[in-house]
Design a protein around this motif. Structure first.
Motif, PDB file in Angstrom:
ATOM      1  N   PRO A 182       0.900  -1.187   0.137  1.00 25.99           N
ATOM      2  CA  PRO A 182      -0.148  -0.044  -0.481  1.00 25.99           C
ATOM      3  C   PRO A 182       0.694   1.152  -0.066  1.00 25.99           C
ATOM      4  CG  PRO A 182      -0.784  -1.622   1.624  1.00 25.99           C
ATOM      5  CD  PRO A 182       0.530  -2.106   1.136  1.00 25.99           C
ATOM      6  N   LEU A 183       0.372   2.182  -0.620  1.00 29.86           N
ATOM      7  CA  LEU A 183       1.074   3.483  -0.937  1.00 29.86           C
ATOM      8  C   LEU A 183       0.092   4.615  -0.377  1.00 29.86           C
ATOM      9  CD1 LEU A 183       3.091   3.032  -4.129  1.00 29.86           C
ATOM     10  CD2 LEU A 183       3.902   3.048  -1.843  1.00 29.86           C
ATOM     11  N   PRO A 184       0.562   5.902  -0.393  1.00 20.14           N
ATOM     12  CA  PRO A 184      -0.549   6.872   0.072  1.00 20.14           C
ATOM     13  C   PRO A 184      -1.671   7.059  -1.241  1.00 20.14           C
ATOM     14  CG  PRO A 184       1.672   7.627   0.616  1.00 20.14           C
ATOM     15  CD  PRO A 184       1.793   6.520   0.036  1.00 20.14           C
ATOM     16  N   ASP A 185      -2.658   7.479  -0.840  1.00 17.00           N
ATOM     17  CA  ASP A 185      -3.818   7.483  -1.908  1.00 17.00           C
ATOM     18  C   ASP A 185      -3.383   8.614  -3.241  1.00 17.00           C
ATOM     19  OD1 ASP A 185      -5.467   5.922  -0.555  1.00 17.00           O
ATOM     20  OD2 ASP A 185      -6.684   7.497  -0.173  1.00 17.00           O
ATOM     21  N   TYR A 186      -3.546   8.078  -4.289  1.00 17.83           N
ATOM     22  CA  TYR A 186      -3.091   8.959  -5.455  1.00 17.83           C
ATOM     23  C   TYR A 186      -4.278   9.935  -5.942  1.00 17.83           C
ATOM     24  CZ  TYR A 186      -1.844  10.034 -10.307  1.00 17.83           C
ATOM     25  OH  TYR A 186      -1.424  10.857 -11.379  1.00 17.83           O
TER      26      TYR A 186
ATOM     27  N   TYR B 267      -9.707  10.556  -5.353  1.00 19.65           N
ATOM     28  CA  TYR B 267      -8.488   9.878  -4.963  1.00 19.65           C
ATOM     29  C   TYR B 267      -8.681   8.323  -5.458  1.00 19.65           C
ATOM     30  CZ  TYR B 267      -6.613  13.699  -2.122  1.00 19.65           C
ATOM     31  OH  TYR B 267      -6.020  14.578  -1.738  1.00 19.65           O
TER      32      TYR B 267
ATOM     33  N   LYS C 229      -6.938   4.297  -4.625  1.00 19.47           N
ATOM     34  CA  LYS C 229      -6.211   3.605  -3.875  1.00 19.47           C
ATOM     35  C   LYS C 229      -4.617   3.352  -4.661  1.00 19.47           C
ATOM     36  CE  LYS C 229      -8.564   3.051  -0.075  1.00 19.47           C
ATOM     37  NZ  LYS C 229      -7.891   3.683   1.214  1.00 19.47           N
ATOM     38  N   GLN C 230      -3.655   3.607  -4.131  1.00 22.37           N
ATOM     39  CA  GLN C 230      -2.316   3.353  -4.712  1.00 22.37           C
ATOM     40  C   GLN C 230      -1.548   2.118  -4.003  1.00 22.37           C
ATOM     41  OE1 GLN C 230       0.887   6.155  -6.748  1.00 22.37           O
ATOM     42  NE2 GLN C 230       0.112   6.773  -4.743  1.00 22.37           N
ATOM     43  N   TYR C 231      -0.943   1.453  -4.937  1.00 22.58           N
ATOM     44  CA  TYR C 231      -0.189   0.178  -4.476  1.00 22.58           C
ATOM     45  C   TYR C 231       1.084   0.131  -5.292  1.00 22.58           C
ATOM     46  CZ  TYR C 231      -4.518  -1.410  -2.267  1.00 22.58           C
ATOM     47  OH  TYR C 231      -5.778  -1.231  -1.676  1.00 22.58           O
TER      48      TYR C 231
ATOM     49  N   THR D  29       3.738   1.362  -9.785  1.00 20.31           N
ATOM     50  CA  THR D  29       2.537   1.774  -9.129  1.00 20.31           C
ATOM     51  C   THR D  29       1.371   1.394  -9.833  1.00 20.31           C
ATOM     52  OG1 THR D  29       3.024   3.798  -9.845  1.00 20.31           O
ATOM     53  CG2 THR D  29       3.710   3.501  -7.976  1.00 20.31           C
TER      54      THR D  29
END
Length: 305
Positions: free
Chosen positions: A193-197, A205, A207-209, A219
């Motif tokens: 998981p990464l911060p939302d894009y 927004y 979800k970013q992975y 990504t």
């Protein structure tokens, strides 16, 4: 002819211009210039004979007249001069974009967050083999596309269009996408998981992975409010019987000589889920560099995977 049709047929237009200017250059180099030289020699001989007669009569002549006459007689016609000037430039551009590197512009958000709308990218034309220009027929084998490559190819439903997606399945792979998780040959791909894009166009927004596909980490963006596949958007395509679909996703076994492509913006990408596999003969090249984005100068020189 519209701007779109010009862009779609640019390679053919460039080829025709190269042939026309090349023929004119060749004709002038080996025929027309010799004709001008012969006519100039005859005129200069007559000029010299006339001046000799005038000198014998005691008339003094301007010495620069002979050089001016020769230059005028040897001067190329305008159409020949311009053709000869443009030919090497056109030939070099044609060679570079046909066999080495070709520029493309990203028109949609299907590869966000990896590539943004407006990115001007370079595509390596030789890494997957040397192909004949215009015909796009491979004549020299080099490398095969690998899982994780960002690849430009001719859209199977309309060969005049260039698409860009990520290779997620190579020949023989079983690609499964269920509940928005990608599985290759029974192995679910690791996701971090990464911060939302933030989607700049829609100002919402995703979800970013960070997804690991073979050895490539890249990504992806996921929208939780959208299904993994819109079944009514699935078209008929060759080898569709190698795929099964349901509301949670799909599973496809990639046939020989074909590739399965998906966009990194998983819920905003029209890709192999909907129109099928990409044949080897449709491959254009491997994308690798953002060389310009007029709205995001910080992206200039960005290499991507």
């Amino acid at each position: 002819m519209t701007l779109q049709s010009i862009l779609e047929n640019f390679a053919l237009i460039l080829f025709v211009l190269m042939v026309v200017t090349g023929v004119i250059w060749f004709l002038d180099r080996f025929y027309l210039s010799k004709q001008r030289r012969a006519k100039a020699n005859a005129a200069l001989a007559e000029f010299d004979a006339r001046n000799a007669r005038l000198s014998a009569d005691g008339i003094k002549l301007e010495s620069s007249g002979r050089a001016a006459l020769e230059a005028n007689l040897l001067r190329q016609p305008t159409w020949v001069e311009y053709s000869g000037s443009f030919f090497p430039v056109i030939a070099m551009v044609f060679f570079l974009r046909s066999f080495l590197y070709e520029p493309f512009k990203i028109p949609s958000s299907s590869m966000v967050p990896t590539l943004l709308v407006g990115d001007l990218i370079l595509v390596n034309k030789f890494t997957y083999g040397i192909r004949l220009p215009i015909l796009n027929k491979k004549v020299i084998e080099v490398n095969q596309p690998q899982r994780g490559d960002v690849m430009v190819f001719k859209y199977p439903k309309n060969m005049s269009l260039d698409y860009i997606k990520r290779v997620v399945g190579v020949p023989g792979d079983t690609v499964t996408y269920q509940n928005k998780r990608l599985t290759i040959n029974g192995q679910t791909l690791p996701e971090t998981p990464l911060p939302d894009y933030l989607n700049e166009d829609s100002l919402d927004y995703s979800k970013q992975y960070m997804e690991k596909l073979s050895t490539v980490e890249h990504t992806i963006a996921i929208r939780e409010d959208k299904p993994p596949i819109a079944l009514r958007g699935v078209m008929d395509f060759p080898h569709k019987d190698a795929c099964t679909f349901n509301v949670e996703g799909f599973s496809c076994t990639v046939p020989a000589g074909q590739y399965f492509m998906m966009g990194d913006n998983r819920d905003n990408s029209e890709d192999s889920r909907y129109w099928g596999f990409v044949p080897d003969q449709n491959i254009v090249g491997k994308a690798f560099l953002v060389w310009m984005n007029w709205g995001h100068f910080q992206r200039i020189g960005t290499f991507f995977k």
